[in-house]
Design a protein around this motif. Structure first.
Motif, PDB file in Angstrom:
ATOM      1  N   TYR A 148       0.904  -1.410   0.059  1.00 27.30           N
ATOM      2  CA  TYR A 148      -0.230   0.076   0.068  1.00 27.30           C
ATOM      3  C   TYR A 148       0.980   1.141   0.013  1.00 27.30           C
ATOM      4  CZ  TYR A 148      -2.888  -3.651   1.729  1.00 27.30           C
ATOM      5  OH  TYR A 148      -3.569  -4.843   2.070  1.00 27.30           O
ATOM      6  N   PRO A 149       1.038   1.881  -1.065  1.00 24.74           N
ATOM      7  CA  PRO A 149       2.074   3.085  -1.152  1.00 24.74           C
ATOM      8  C   PRO A 149       1.805   4.148  -0.309  1.00 24.74           C
ATOM      9  CG  PRO A 149       0.505   3.173  -3.072  1.00 24.74           C
ATOM     10  CD  PRO A 149       0.137   1.954  -2.444  1.00 24.74           C
ATOM     11  N   HIS A 150       0.548   4.447   0.263  1.00 31.24           N
ATOM     12  CA  HIS A 150       0.091   5.595   0.977  1.00 31.24           C
ATOM     13  C   HIS A 150       0.522   5.096   2.443  1.00 31.24           C
ATOM     14  CE1 HIS A 150      -3.324   2.863   1.405  1.00 31.24           C
ATOM     15  NE2 HIS A 150      -3.775   3.593   2.345  1.00 31.24           N
ATOM     16  N   LEU A 151       1.149   3.958   2.700  1.00 29.70           N
ATOM     17  CA  LEU A 151       1.483   3.464   4.199  1.00 29.70           C
ATOM     18  C   LEU A 151       2.809   3.525   4.243  1.00 29.70           C
ATOM     19  CD1 LEU A 151      -1.703   1.436   5.184  1.00 29.70           C
ATOM     20  CD2 LEU A 151      -1.308   3.556   5.767  1.00 29.70           C
ATOM     21  N   LEU A 153      -2.013  -3.207   9.379  1.00 31.51           N
ATOM     22  CA  LEU A 153      -3.217  -2.626   8.966  1.00 31.51           C
ATOM     23  C   LEU A 153      -4.226  -3.901   8.898  1.00 31.51           C
ATOM     24  CD1 LEU A 153      -5.104  -0.528   7.733  1.00 31.51           C
ATOM     25  CD2 LEU A 153      -4.901  -1.416   5.511  1.00 31.51           C
ATOM     26  N   TYR A 185       8.520   4.458   3.242  1.00 31.78           N
ATOM     27  CA  TYR A 185       7.549   4.113   2.255  1.00 31.78           C
ATOM     28  C   TYR A 185       8.016   3.291   1.158  1.00 31.78           C
ATOM     29  CZ  TYR A 185       4.702   7.342   4.966  1.00 31.78           C
ATOM     30  OH  TYR A 185       4.065   8.104   5.894  1.00 31.78           O
ATOM     31  N   ILE A 208      -7.713   1.346   2.153  1.00 29.52           N
ATOM     32  CA  ILE A 208      -6.719   1.246   0.726  1.00 29.52           C
ATOM     33  C   ILE A 208      -7.168   2.103  -0.264  1.00 29.52           C
ATOM     34  CG2 ILE A 208      -5.660  -0.641  -0.364  1.00 29.52           C
ATOM     35  CD1 ILE A 208      -6.348  -1.976   2.251  1.00 29.52           C
ATOM     36  N   PRO A 268      -8.195   6.452   0.493  1.00 29.71           N
ATOM     37  CA  PRO A 268      -7.087   7.177   0.988  1.00 29.71           C
ATOM     38  C   PRO A 268      -5.943   7.461  -0.301  1.00 29.71           C
ATOM     39  CG  PRO A 268      -7.357   5.515   2.717  1.00 29.71           C
ATOM     40  CD  PRO A 268      -8.363   4.840   1.414  1.00 29.71           C
ATOM     41  N   GLN A 269      -5.891   6.748  -1.115  1.00 31.75           N
ATOM     42  CA  GLN A 269      -5.065   6.812  -2.162  1.00 31.75           C
ATOM     43  C   GLN A 269      -5.711   7.903  -3.226  1.00 31.75           C
ATOM     44  OE1 GLN A 269      -2.773   3.637  -3.813  1.00 31.75           O
ATOM     45  NE2 GLN A 269      -3.393   2.364  -2.368  1.00 31.75           N
ATOM     46  N   ARG A 293      -5.905  11.457  -2.310  1.00 28.09           N
ATOM     47  CA  ARG A 293      -4.577  12.266  -2.647  1.00 28.09           C
ATOM     48  C   ARG A 293      -4.427  12.581  -4.066  1.00 28.09           C
ATOM     49  NH1 ARG A 293      -3.675   9.053   1.262  1.00 28.09           N
ATOM     50  NH2 ARG A 293      -2.072   9.348   2.833  1.00 28.09           N
ATOM     51  N   PRO A 331       3.084  13.078   3.819  1.00 25.70           N
ATOM     52  CA  PRO A 331       4.355  13.648   4.826  1.00 25.70           C
ATOM     53  C   PRO A 331       5.795  13.155   4.326  1.00 25.70           C
ATOM     54  CG  PRO A 331       3.108  11.984   5.680  1.00 25.70           C
ATOM     55  CD  PRO A 331       2.197  12.177   4.688  1.00 25.70           C
TER      56      PRO A 331
END
Lengths: 244, 234
Positions: free
Chosen positions: A89-92, A100, A133, B150, B153-154, B157, B231
């Motif tokens: 999951y690229p956002h985590l 998760l 990341y 999952i 959230p992506q 963005r 971030p």
């Protein structure tokens, strides 16, 4: 643990699985190989129902995959899946990728899940990457995190769909090493791979497929030294010397 | 040329200044309620449109086409002048006890904008590789949980720039609420003009305030994107 009985699957008119019979016992490591388009990826994807089958019977860990009563999400929580393209999951962050599912599905308290995640990261040699990341990691590192993520659910079965095919050659070893260590713990594993070295050293059995049919099923030495089927002989020859 | 005496003092202090401030307060409230409501409703509609269940997809499509393709002013008038005839008595009573003009304007703004936001979010969802959904489902997440943890959230963005546009539109569109008597900024600027005949000053003030509001929204979204959503990139 996993039982295919007369399984068929079609993509429109293409017969991708043709009368597949296969029994994977608990703790067994089975390597599935075959030329591209042979149906090996489809085979492994039916085990957690990423692909549904059209005919026959398939039971996984005592659950019938054709029964409407089977709770698919429960089944999938028990079956870890490792993809060719890692699919982190690229956002985590690395740590959140691993925690998760345990925190949301198993309801493991966050602190406990993070401790377990750190143990897994140590096991795959990436404890120092906990806050990184996915895009900051190499392919081999991403795949090791993906394995740790799957293991965090404490699965009873692990499926690997060409886990090293997208990797640069120098990174293949580190991933195979993690998988070999995992096999030693007694995990039930089905691995689609072309890494014949891995098959020879780690597999209990090798399954050779072509055109949706299982053509051969044998112990590794037997398969490599004395393949029975012509297609298998040809396949092995090409793997060993691809230029000819 | 007509001789005109500019008198900025009337809008920087006194009664008219207070009118404008009270108008700004209502504009801010309407925008805030509208943005939050339209975003949440937009998310829901986007997910409905992606559902495997056909009737839900149709419902979402009808909603989108209907509310995107009719003028906002008509929708505001509908909720203000027409809705009480079809709404249940209990809802009408509740609406009458609240600020009905404000509620009608907020509902119209939320529904109208949510249709645009839903399409933006849906295109964001479609741009996420399908393997992300496979990875989530393989881990044991249901479709909705996969979306929640999952995919969305992506998608959100990626959707930030068009979302900012929709939020800006909503804040500016809130000026249409004056037509049903919501005493927001444009309404008050109009009042100031009627009482003082200082139309230039009144509407210049309103223009500057709308501009400041829009720039603030852009700035806040940018900050949110940088500090909270990405971030690792800063």
């Amino acid at each position: 643990m996993i039982q295919f009985q007369n399984v068929h699957k079609w993509f429109k008119t293409l017969h991708v699985l043709n009368d597949v019979n296969l029994h994977v016992k608990q703790g067994e490591v089975v390597v599935v190989c075959g030329p591209s388009g042979s149906g090996k990826s489809t085979l492994i994807r039916t085990i957690n129902k990423l692909e549904p089958i059209n005919e026959g019977h398939l039971t996984v860990d005592g659950m019938d995959l054709l029964s409407k009563k089977t709770d698919l999400n429960r089944l999938r929580a028990e079956v870890g899946f490792v993809f060719q393209q890692f699919n982190l999951y690229p956002h985590l962050s690395v740590l959140s990728n691993i925690t998760l599912a345990p925190t949301k599905i198993r309801k493991t308290p966050k602190k406990e899940a993070e401790e377990q995640a750190m143990q897994l990261l140590e096991r795959v040699g990436l404890a120092m990457k906990r806050d990184a990341y996915p895009t900051q990691l190499s392919g081999g590192q991403q795949q090791r995190v993906a394995i740790a993520r799957a293991l965090a659910m404490k699965p009873r079965i692990m499926l690997f769909d060409e886990p090293t095919s997208a990797l640069d050659p120098e990174m293949i070893g580190e991933v195979l090493q993690v998988m070999q260590d995992l096999a030693k713990t007694g995990m039930t594993m089905v691995v689609v791979t072309h890494e014949m070295g891995f098959a020879r050293e780690v597999a209990d059995r090798v399954v050779f497929m072509d055109h949706g049919v299982i053509l051969e099923e044998a112990q590794p030495e037997e398969f490599f030294l004395n393949p029975q089927h012509d297609r298998a002989k040809q396949f092995l020859k090409q793997l060993l010397s691809p230029m000819h | 040329m007509l001789k005109y005496h500019f008198d900025w003092s009337i809008i920087t202090s006194g009664k008219y200044f207070e009118w404008l401030v009270s108008g700004l307060k209502i504009t801010l409230e309407l925008s805030a309620v509208g943005i939050v409501g339209a975003f949440v409703l937009g998310l829901v509609i986007a997910v409905l449109k992606m559902s495997n269940f056909k009737p839900l997809r149709w419902l979402a499509s009808v909603y989108l086409e209907f509310f995107r393709n009719t003028p906002l002013l008509i929708q505001i008038f509908f909720w203000y002048f027409g809705s009480y005839k079809i709404l249940p008595t209990a809802v009408n009573e509740w609406l009458n006890n609240t600020n009905f003009e404000f509620a009608a304007a907020a509902i119209a703004l939320i529904i109208y904008t949510s249709a645009f936001i839903a399409e933006d979010i849906r295109s964001g969802i479609l741009s996420i590789p399908k393997e992300q959904m496979e990875a989530a489902r393989s881990a044991g997440f249901s479709f909705l949980r996969s979306m929640q943890y999952i995919i969305l959230p992506q998608a959100v963005r990626i959707t930030i720039p068009p979302l900012v546009n929709q939020f800006l539109n909503l804040a500016k569109n809130s000026s249409l609420a004056m037509t049903i008597g919501v005493m927001e900024l444009t309404y008050q600027a109009r009042q100031v003009e009627s009482y003082s005949f200082k139309g230039f000053e009144a509407f210049t003030a309103a223009t500057v305030v709308y501009l400041a509001l829009s720039v603030s929204i852009t700035f806040l979204m940018d900050l949110y994107n940088k500090k909270v959503l990405n971030p690792q990139r800063s």
